[in-house]
Design a protein around this motif. Structure first.
Motif, mmCIF file in Angstrom:
data_model
loop_
_atom_site.group_PDB
_atom_site.id
_atom_site.type_symbol
_atom_site.label_atom_id
_atom_site.label_comp_id
_atom_site.label_asym_id
_atom_site.label_seq_id
_atom_site.Cartn_x
_atom_site.Cartn_y
_atom_site.Cartn_z
ATOM 1 N N GLU A 1 9.649 31.773 24.002
ATOM 2 C CA GLU A 1 9.465 31.685 25.452
ATOM 3 C C GLU A 1 10.778 31.393 26.172
ATOM 4 O OE1 GLU A 1 6.671 29.294 28.703
ATOM 5 O OE2 GLU A 1 6.611 28.737 26.572
ATOM 6 N N TYR A 2 11.639 30.600 25.561
ATOM 7 C CA TYR A 2 12.930 30.258 26.178
ATOM 8 C C TYR A 2 14.092 30.886 25.421
ATOM 9 C CZ TYR A 2 9.995 26.889 28.562
ATOM 10 O OH TYR A 2 9.000 26.302 29.324
ATOM 11 N N GLY A 3 13.829 32.004 24.763
ATOM 12 C CA GLY A 3 14.860 32.692 23.998
ATOM 13 C C GLY A 3 14.639 32.515 22.504
ATOM 14 N N ARG A 4 15.279 33.365 21.735
ATOM 15 C CA ARG A 4 15.078 33.358 20.288
ATOM 16 C C ARG A 4 15.849 32.252 19.583
ATOM 17 N NH1 ARG A 4 12.894 37.822 17.665
ATOM 18 N NH2 ARG A 4 12.060 39.404 19.092
ATOM 19 N N GLU A 5 16.777 31.620 20.269
ATOM 20 C CA GLU A 5 17.609 30.603 19.620
ATOM 21 C C GLU A 5 17.659 29.334 20.468
ATOM 22 O OE1 GLU A 5 21.397 32.269 18.600
ATOM 23 O OE2 GLU A 5 20.518 33.727 17.204
ATOM 24 N N ASP A 6 16.493 28.820 20.816
ATOM 25 C CA ASP A 6 16.417 27.595 21.599
ATOM 26 C C ASP A 6 16.073 26.434 20.666
ATOM 27 O OD1 ASP A 6 16.233 26.228 24.319
ATOM 28 O OD2 ASP A 6 14.310 25.711 23.402
ATOM 29 N N PRO A 7 16.991 25.521 20.397
ATOM 30 C CA PRO A 7 16.732 24.452 19.428
ATOM 31 C C PRO A 7 15.635 23.486 19.849
ATOM 32 C CG PRO A 7 18.850 24.111 20.514
ATOM 33 C CD PRO A 7 18.375 25.468 20.902
ATOM 34 N N ASP A 8 15.462 23.277 21.159
ATOM 35 C CA ASP A 8 14.404 22.367 21.599
ATOM 36 C C ASP A 8 13.025 22.951 21.312
ATOM 37 O OD1 ASP A 8 16.082 20.338 22.504
ATOM 38 O OD2 ASP A 8 16.353 21.285 24.450
ATOM 39 N N THR A 9 12.881 24.256 21.505
ATOM 40 C CA THR A 9 11.609 24.900 21.182
ATOM 41 C C THR A 9 11.378 24.884 19.680
ATOM 42 O OG1 THR A 9 11.823 26.337 23.112
ATOM 43 C CG2 THR A 9 10.219 26.984 21.460
ATOM 44 N N TYR A 10 12.428 25.101 18.905
ATOM 45 C CA TYR A 10 12.290 25.027 17.445
ATOM 46 C C TYR A 10 11.804 23.636 17.036
ATOM 47 C CZ TYR A 10 13.570 25.114 12.488
ATOM 48 O OH TYR A 10 13.543 25.035 11.112
ATOM 49 N N TYR A 11 12.324 22.630 17.676
ATOM 50 C CA TYR A 11 11.981 21.252 17.337
ATOM 51 C C TYR A 11 10.523 20.930 17.662
ATOM 52 C CZ TYR A 11 12.209 16.136 17.346
ATOM 53 O OH TYR A 11 11.986 14.803 17.094
ATOM 54 N N SER A 12 10.047 21.370 18.805
ATOM 55 C CA SER A 12 8.731 20.912 19.249
ATOM 56 C C SER A 12 7.718 22.029 19.481
ATOM 57 C CB SER A 12 8.871 20.102 20.547
ATOM 58 O OG SER A 12 9.444 20.898 21.576
ATOM 59 N N GLY A 13 8.118 23.290 19.328
ATOM 60 C CA GLY A 13 7.198 24.361 19.685
ATOM 61 C C GLY A 13 7.033 25.484 18.686
ATOM 62 N N TRP A 14 7.787 25.474 17.600
ATOM 63 C CA TRP A 14 7.684 26.579 16.642
ATOM 64 C C TRP A 14 6.479 26.444 15.719
ATOM 65 C CZ3 TRP A 14 11.481 30.107 13.936
ATOM 66 C CH2 TRP A 14 12.313 30.754 14.859
ATOM 67 N N PHE A 15 6.167 25.234 15.309
ATOM 68 C CA PHE A 15 5.141 25.028 14.287
ATOM 69 C C PHE A 15 3.852 24.540 14.940
ATOM 70 C CE2 PHE A 15 9.317 24.436 12.369
ATOM 71 C CZ PHE A 15 9.268 25.416 11.382
ATOM 72 N N ASP A 16 2.745 25.141 14.501
ATOM 73 C CA ASP A 16 1.447 24.869 15.103
ATOM 74 C C ASP A 16 0.846 23.610 14.479
ATOM 75 O OD1 ASP A 16 -1.066 24.914 16.209
ATOM 76 O OD2 ASP A 16 -1.342 27.072 15.969
ATOM 77 N N THR A 17 1.240 22.464 15.006
ATOM 78 C CA THR A 17 0.771 21.195 14.443
ATOM 79 C C THR A 17 -0.728 21.018 14.648
ATOM 80 O OG1 THR A 17 1.406 20.056 16.498
ATOM 81 C CG2 THR A 17 3.006 20.066 14.699
ATOM 82 N N GLY A 18 -1.257 21.554 15.744
ATOM 83 C CA GLY A 18 -2.694 21.470 15.962
ATOM 84 C C GLY A 18 -3.465 22.198 14.874
#
Length: 213
Positions: free
Chosen positions: A78-95
């Protein structure tokens, strides 16, 4: 923390014995183990070796990688393919991990675990069948950024890489993820939170701090 040299074989044997002695903390039927670390640390190899050691001791084991629980590309990028903040909190489906992996292993659960959910190559559901983990079985979940979500692990193992080793061993195309691991160190401090810490800067010569607690 003081570290002492150990071989991978001795380490997996020690961890397997720890699993057998500890058991599930919630009084349920299944033990849940985390092998946490950056992709460069090789958590999958450690998880597989631990699973083999437990099977030799008569336990049923299911190894699950968090890479099978990625969120769809539309959310990851959503915020680009190389956004570290999204990788940290949004890449993996914890739910989904709570619902499909940990939920069935709650006390009184079915033991029917979904081994993976999302195929990143095709960006679609894998449609894998559920796997029955018998009572007294062990789940070994491996991958990055596992701690800090309140997952109900009975044993947490963190494969630690120093910042220099992490930078050196991370592939060029994945260097953009490094700030996410810096944030993980600052916010979660996995080396302090884990039950067992393994220093893996040199993959040929691991060292560990022994079991904590």
């Amino acid at each position: 923390m003081r570290f002492e040299a150990i071989t991978w074989e001795r380490l997996t044997d020690a961890l397997a014995e720890r699993v057998l002695k500890s058991g599930p903390a919630d009084g349920g039927s299944w033990t849940r183990v985390a092998v946490d670390g950056a992709p460069a640390a090789g958590t999958g190899g450690m998880a597989g070796a631990l699973a083999d050691a437990l099977r030799l001791r008569g336990r049923s084991v299911l190894v699950v990688g968090v890479a099978g629980f990625l969120r769809p590309a539309s959310l990851r990028y959503e915020y680009g393919r190389e956004d570290p903040d999204t990788y940290y909190s949004g890449w993996f489906d914890t739910g989904a991990l709570w619902r499909e992996v940990f939920g069935p292993l709650d006390p009184g659960g079915t033991g029917l675990v979904l081994p993976d959910l999302w195929d990143p190559a095709g960006d679609r559901a894998t449609r894998s069948p559920r796997v029955a983990l018998p009572p007294d079985g062990v789940l070994v979940l491996h991958g990055p950024l596992l701690m800090g979500h309140w997952f109900p692990f009975d044993l947490t193992v963190h494969l630690r890489l120093s910042p220099a080793a992490l930078r050196r061993r991370t592939e060029a195309g994945e260097q953009w993820t490094l700030p996410a691991f810096e944030r993980y160190e600052a916010e979660v401090d996995p080396a302090r939170a884990a039950d067992v810490v393994v220093r893996a800067d040199d993959p040929r010569h691991p060292a560990w701090g022994g079991p904590q607690g």
